[in-house]
Design a protein around this motif. Sequence first.
Motif, mmCIF file in Angstrom:
data_model
loop_
_atom_site.group_PDB
_atom_site.id
_atom_site.type_symbol
_atom_site.label_atom_id
_atom_site.label_comp_id
_atom_site.label_asym_id
_atom_site.label_seq_id
_atom_site.Cartn_x
_atom_site.Cartn_y
_atom_site.Cartn_z
ATOM 1 N N SER A 269 0.904 -1.321 -0.347
ATOM 2 C CA SER A 269 0.010 -0.374 0.294
ATOM 3 C C SER A 269 0.971 0.979 0.110
ATOM 4 C CB SER A 269 -1.147 0.355 1.647
ATOM 5 O OG SER A 269 -0.483 -0.127 2.718
ATOM 6 N N GLY A 270 0.200 2.144 0.237
ATOM 7 C CA GLY A 270 0.722 3.514 -0.709
ATOM 8 C C GLY A 270 2.004 3.374 -1.154
ATOM 9 N N TYR A 271 3.037 3.881 -0.985
ATOM 10 C CA TYR A 271 4.433 4.030 -1.573
ATOM 11 C C TYR A 271 4.562 2.575 -2.350
ATOM 12 C CZ TYR A 271 9.367 3.365 -2.762
ATOM 13 O OH TYR A 271 10.613 3.504 -3.216
ATOM 14 N N TYR A 272 4.352 1.547 -1.127
ATOM 15 C CA TYR A 272 5.172 0.180 -1.688
ATOM 16 C C TYR A 272 3.962 -0.381 -2.963
ATOM 17 C CZ TYR A 272 7.840 0.566 1.955
ATOM 18 O OH TYR A 272 9.131 0.936 3.253
ATOM 19 N N SER A 273 3.021 0.228 -3.380
ATOM 20 C CA SER A 273 2.199 -0.199 -4.277
ATOM 21 C C SER A 273 3.294 0.210 -5.780
ATOM 22 C CB SER A 273 0.396 0.379 -4.287
ATOM 23 O OG SER A 273 1.205 1.699 -4.499
ATOM 24 N N THR A 274 4.146 1.280 -5.074
ATOM 25 C CA THR A 274 5.254 1.022 -6.586
ATOM 26 C C THR A 274 7.091 -0.172 -5.870
ATOM 27 O OG1 THR A 274 6.942 2.287 -5.260
ATOM 28 C CG2 THR A 274 4.379 3.633 -6.747
ATOM 29 N N ASP A 280 6.993 -8.313 2.557
ATOM 30 C CA ASP A 280 7.651 -8.260 3.704
ATOM 31 C C ASP A 280 5.751 -7.900 4.190
ATOM 32 O OD1 ASP A 280 10.006 -7.630 4.276
ATOM 33 O OD2 ASP A 280 9.898 -5.347 4.424
ATOM 34 N N ASP A 281 5.165 -6.834 4.035
ATOM 35 C CA ASP A 281 3.801 -6.814 4.267
ATOM 36 C C ASP A 281 3.617 -6.204 5.439
ATOM 37 O OD1 ASP A 281 2.926 -7.595 1.563
ATOM 38 O OD2 ASP A 281 2.465 -9.877 2.460
ATOM 39 N N SER A 282 4.342 -4.850 5.737
ATOM 40 C CA SER A 282 4.172 -4.240 7.058
ATOM 41 C C SER A 282 3.376 -3.046 7.332
ATOM 42 C CB SER A 282 5.789 -4.901 7.728
ATOM 43 O OG SER A 282 6.654 -3.842 6.212
ATOM 44 N N GLN A 283 3.287 -2.873 6.288
ATOM 45 C CA GLN A 283 2.893 -1.713 6.633
ATOM 46 C C GLN A 283 0.584 -1.621 7.067
ATOM 47 O OE1 GLN A 283 4.637 1.174 6.302
ATOM 48 N NE2 GLN A 283 5.819 -0.612 5.981
ATOM 49 N N THR A 284 0.878 -0.142 7.563
ATOM 50 C CA THR A 284 -0.633 -0.589 8.129
ATOM 51 C C THR A 284 -1.341 0.976 6.964
ATOM 52 O OG1 THR A 284 -0.784 -0.254 9.905
ATOM 53 C CG2 THR A 284 -2.404 0.156 9.702
ATOM 54 N N MET A 285 -2.512 0.290 5.791
ATOM 55 C CA MET A 285 -3.424 0.848 5.550
ATOM 56 C C MET A 285 -4.106 2.627 5.674
ATOM 57 S SD MET A 285 -4.729 -2.147 3.285
ATOM 58 C CE MET A 285 -5.364 -3.149 4.413
ATOM 59 N N GLN A 286 -3.401 3.314 4.670
ATOM 60 C CA GLN A 286 -3.837 4.923 5.284
ATOM 61 C C GLN A 286 -4.926 5.012 3.705
ATOM 62 O OE1 GLN A 286 -2.409 6.280 8.088
ATOM 63 N NE2 GLN A 286 -1.201 4.039 8.124
#
Length: 455
Positions: A269-274, A280-286
């Motif tokens: 998600s966010g930057y990691y969509s690129t 890692d799948d370690s972020q929280t979706m914003q």
Amino acid sequence: MGPSNSAVRKSAFLFFCLMVVLGAQIGWTLDRQPNSDYRARRQALAAKSNGGAVLLFAPQESDGPNDLYGYRPDNAFFYLSGWTEPGAALLIVAAGSKSDSPQTPYTEILFLPAHNTVQEKWTGPKLGAENPDAAKITGFDHVEMLDDLRGELVKLLPRPRATVYTDVPAYGEASNSSASIDWLNRSNAFSAYVSFSDVRPLISSLRTFKDAGEIELIRKATNASIAAQMAAIHAIKPGVSEREISALLQYEWGKRGCERPAYAPIVGSGYYSTVLHYSDDSQTMQAGDLVVIDAAGEYSLYASDITRTMPVSGKFTARQREIYDIVLGAQQAAVAAFQSGKSTLRRSGDHSLFKVAYDYINSHGKDLHGEPLGKYFIHGLSHYVGLSVHDENDYDVPLGPGMVFTIEPGIYIPEEKLGVRIEDILYVDKEGKLINFTESLPHTAEDIEREMARH
């Protein structure tokens, strides 16, 4: 006091009876194709071997980190045998003639290792060559002990010169057959007249065209993965972690029969969509971000491959929708350009589907600096799918009946934290028509938003 001889004999007899009872169940935990399908592949490979022999070895059982989901057979070995237990070998000898004997018939033998009763207490009972039903269970003409391999090679390899096709390792690499090739090279019985050739191009040419049974297994993997993707779409919202979505995906396709992921799930998600292979799948979706979900399961060793892009908040912004529509348009242009017997997966050429998609992206929309978007499409459009998510098939032949592949354009603009990929898995039916396995998943921005609004 140690056991008596009669007690030992009784125990051995009971163990043998257990093997007979369980033999019909061993290797059948997967949704396996009929034995005749695997035999047809072995015969087709023999026909490509120019009178040579094919010798392949299954991996050994291991409790290492690569066996997180349990033992998995080698793709080529399984494709030819349908056999899922470790430590076996197969020998296929094409019909031909030997200088010291009459015409020799087509021969196929599955070699099974001797029982390790201690190990089988940990890993479960295995089928052995002593089982009177071994040939019927495995579908091979002959099943022998692995210890008999050398004798069979001496008997069957044509003289004065023999070519053995196997998975010859590249320089500095190893294969399942490396140790055995070294052994044959060191043996005085073979070194003078046996040469080795790589069997992988021959097997890849066969695997390029899926039979009806393979198509059905890929369909089952895809249907389970579609259900998982739908569950993920419904669960996406601000504050949910990527890892939670990844776990949900694996639960949903697992309860529908998939034994493992087809590849490391990507929930970015966010930057990691690129970031193409972010795992890692370690972020929280914003709120306000996009999330790219590239994830699918493996059913009875056959893979699927699906990607969808969703707005975390449930609605695309105007810019996100613009880029999404361009990616979708590129995919639709490639599908519309498809011609059975002409289109290719190559990056260039008159019938390249990649070129169609790239040209569409490069002629629609701009980045923040007024530049065309083609440079943000940074990967290939397609790859084959089968026993591997990136199946080892022949990319030089035009697409035609029996081929299964992805069409997955994407645009990734790190400066805008904006990545979009839409990936579907398709196959060409016997009439040459392109069939979309993943047609039931939402495709348009409107479809995505409507589906997200339901939960």
